[in-house]
Scaffold this active site. Structure first.
Site, PDB file in Angstrom:
ATOM      1  N   ASP A 164       4.364  -5.813   3.658  1.00  0.00           N
ATOM      2  CA  ASP A 164       3.814  -4.642   4.448  1.00  0.00           C
ATOM      3  C   ASP A 164       4.768  -4.949   5.651  1.00  0.00           C
ATOM      4  O   ASP A 164       5.596  -5.891   5.732  1.00  0.00           O
ATOM      5  CB  ASP A 164       2.529  -4.890   4.996  1.00  0.00           C
ATOM      6  CG  ASP A 164       1.701  -3.756   5.178  1.00  0.00           C
ATOM      7  OD1 ASP A 164       2.399  -2.583   5.448  1.00  0.00           O
ATOM      8  OD2 ASP A 164       0.492  -3.479   5.428  1.00  0.00           O
ATOM      9  N   GLU A 174      -5.247   1.654   2.506  1.00  0.00           N
ATOM     10  CA  GLU A 174      -5.224   0.658   3.452  1.00  0.00           C
ATOM     11  C   GLU A 174      -5.374   0.885   4.818  1.00  0.00           C
ATOM     12  O   GLU A 174      -5.948   0.013   5.453  1.00  0.00           O
ATOM     13  CB  GLU A 174      -3.885  -0.017   3.103  1.00  0.00           C
ATOM     14  CG  GLU A 174      -3.677  -1.390   3.775  1.00  0.00           C
ATOM     15  CD  GLU A 174      -3.123  -1.224   5.065  1.00  0.00           C
ATOM     16  OE1 GLU A 174      -3.001  -2.542   5.836  1.00  0.00           O
ATOM     17  OE2 GLU A 174      -2.730  -0.319   5.643  1.00  0.00           O
ATOM     18  N   HIS A 215       0.871  -1.173  -0.025  1.00  0.00           N
ATOM     19  CA  HIS A 215      -0.094   0.021   0.046  1.00  0.00           C
ATOM     20  C   HIS A 215       0.712   1.147   0.122  1.00  0.00           C
ATOM     21  O   HIS A 215       1.971   1.441   0.760  1.00  0.00           O
ATOM     22  CB  HIS A 215      -0.987   0.100   1.059  1.00  0.00           C
ATOM     23  CG  HIS A 215      -0.475   0.213   2.567  1.00  0.00           C
ATOM     24  ND1 HIS A 215      -0.191   1.319   3.143  1.00  0.00           N
ATOM     25  CD2 HIS A 215      -0.175  -0.791   3.389  1.00  0.00           C
ATOM     26  CE1 HIS A 215       0.348   1.163   4.517  1.00  0.00           C
ATOM     27  NE2 HIS A 215       0.270  -0.225   4.643  1.00  0.00           N
ATOM     28  N   ASP A 229       5.667   2.517   6.631  1.00  0.00           N
ATOM     29  CA  ASP A 229       4.577   1.789   6.257  1.00  0.00           C
ATOM     30  C   ASP A 229       3.748   2.559   5.486  1.00  0.00           C
ATOM     31  O   ASP A 229       3.006   3.373   5.803  1.00  0.00           O
ATOM     32  CB  ASP A 229       3.920   1.454   7.750  1.00  0.00           C
ATOM     33  CG  ASP A 229       2.596   0.776   7.717  1.00  0.00           C
ATOM     34  OD1 ASP A 229       2.195   0.188   6.635  1.00  0.00           O
ATOM     35  OD2 ASP A 229       1.871   0.814   8.660  1.00  0.00           O
TER      36      ASP A 229
END
Length: 354
Positions: A233, A210, A62, A178
């Site tokens: 991720d 996300e 993401h 992230d």
């Protein structure tokens, strides 16, 4: 991969406002793929065919990062805000942020009281984010508006990335890892595939939103028909001294091969294949069981008739903060395992449940 991670993490792209990231990734991967497009939701979808027929694989990460959004402008020029994604109110005070306007970026600070006033305050009190404000230096509401501030402007942590300690530690600290780190892994894998023969077709999906409920992945999943999918991720380690930490996942001990989280129980055949490759190639890994996190593969696994899915996790400290920390060796291990997974796929391969 440090430079690639740096370029990605410094981009401004909170949930729902990923345009700078979508554009950068679309333009960067274009020379390496057969086709690339941005769907109406903002997901970047790129495809590359191998030189032999075979398995259709989806790789996802993401693009969005946790952030904030302008809710109102006070008469004194301070900005009230709402959250985009999950935040811990305890870490918000005195943090630098960046407000994106049509006129450009504005530097801001989430305000806090001076230390001299703490004697008049309740030291144990954690103020809700709705009680906080962002100071952009405007003397009043009119000046804030002249600077470009409007209700709905997206806000991110101030862009930053550096080595933790120095270059010898191998650890980096910054915002947006992230999941720009996952994006970097997929892009680097794609680049290295240019010099390899592989079977099948790879669809790379860089998703939006996300952090607010896997929304981009839910839309993207309906656009693909795949035999197997892997998400990349970050995941929260448990190697710091707080009393709830169980030392089950550590920074610097290799990529995480996910067993389960709250959004997904990894498909056993996909997980087993990842383990087999890691053992054979001597790629360092850790097994991850962590119900406190979710990934896009939770949505991808439910697409169509169900796609066998697995997840590779990049261990991270201080997630959803402006000072996330990852180890570059873990990043490389994740990329190495993903690359070998793609190269291991052959035309007769099936990821069956039985």
């Amino acid at each position: 991969m440090f430079e690639l991670l740096k370029n990605l993490s410094l981009l401004h792209g909170p949930c729902g406002f990923e345009q700078p990231v979508s554009k950068w990734i679309r333009d960067y991967v274009k020379p390496f793929v057969d086709e690339v497009m941005v769907d109406p939701m903002g997901n970047v979808i790129a495809r590359k065919k191998g030189d032999k027929s075979g398995v259709r694989v989806v790789l996802t990460a993401h693009m969005d990062e946790v952030g904030f959004i302008v809710k109102s402008i006070e008469p004194n020029g301070f900005i009230r805000f709402e959250k985009l994604g999950g935040h811990d109110d305890r870490i918000l005070l005195a943090q630098k942020v960046q407000v994106r306007t049509k006129k450009g970026y504005l530097n801001g600070i989430i305000g806090t009281i001076s230390a001299h006033y703490t004697k008049f305050d309740d030291a144990s009190k954690v103020r809700n984010h709705r009680q906080l404000y962002i100071d952009i230096g405007a003397k009043d509401k009119e000046e804030a508006i002249r600077l470009g501030v409007q209700i709905g402007n997206p806000i991110s942590w101030a862009p930053s990335i550096d080595f933790l300690g120095n270059e010898t530690t191998g650890k980096v600290v910054g915002k947006g890892f992230d999941d720009r780190a996952g994006c970097a892994v997929i892009i680097e894998t794609l680049k290295e595939l240019q010099s390899h023969s592989f079977s099948g077709e790879i669809t790379m999906i860089f998703t939006v939103q996300e952090e607010v409920g896997l929304r981009g992945a839910q839309v993207a999943a309906r656009q693909v028909d795949a035999d197997v999918a892997i998400a990349i991720d970050t995941t929260a380690v448990s190697d710091t001294p707080e009393e709830m930490m169980d030392k089950s996942l550590n920074l610097g001990d290799g990529t995480g091969i996910k067993i389960m989280d709250f959004s997904l129980i990894s498909h056993s055949s996909v997980k087993d294949h990842l383990l087999k490759i890691a053992d054979k190639r001597e790629i360092p890994y850790q097994l991850e069981v962590f119900p406190g996190i979710g990934t896009d593969e939770g949505a991808m696994s439910l697409a169509n008739k169900g796609i066998p899915t697995g997840v590779l996790s990049i261990p991270s400290r201080y997630a959803h903060s402006p000072v996330e920390v990852i180890d570059l060796m873990d990043l490389e291990a994740t990329k190495d395992l993903l690359l070998q997974f793609v190269l291991s796929l052959h035309p007769e391969m099936e990821f069956s449940f039985l």
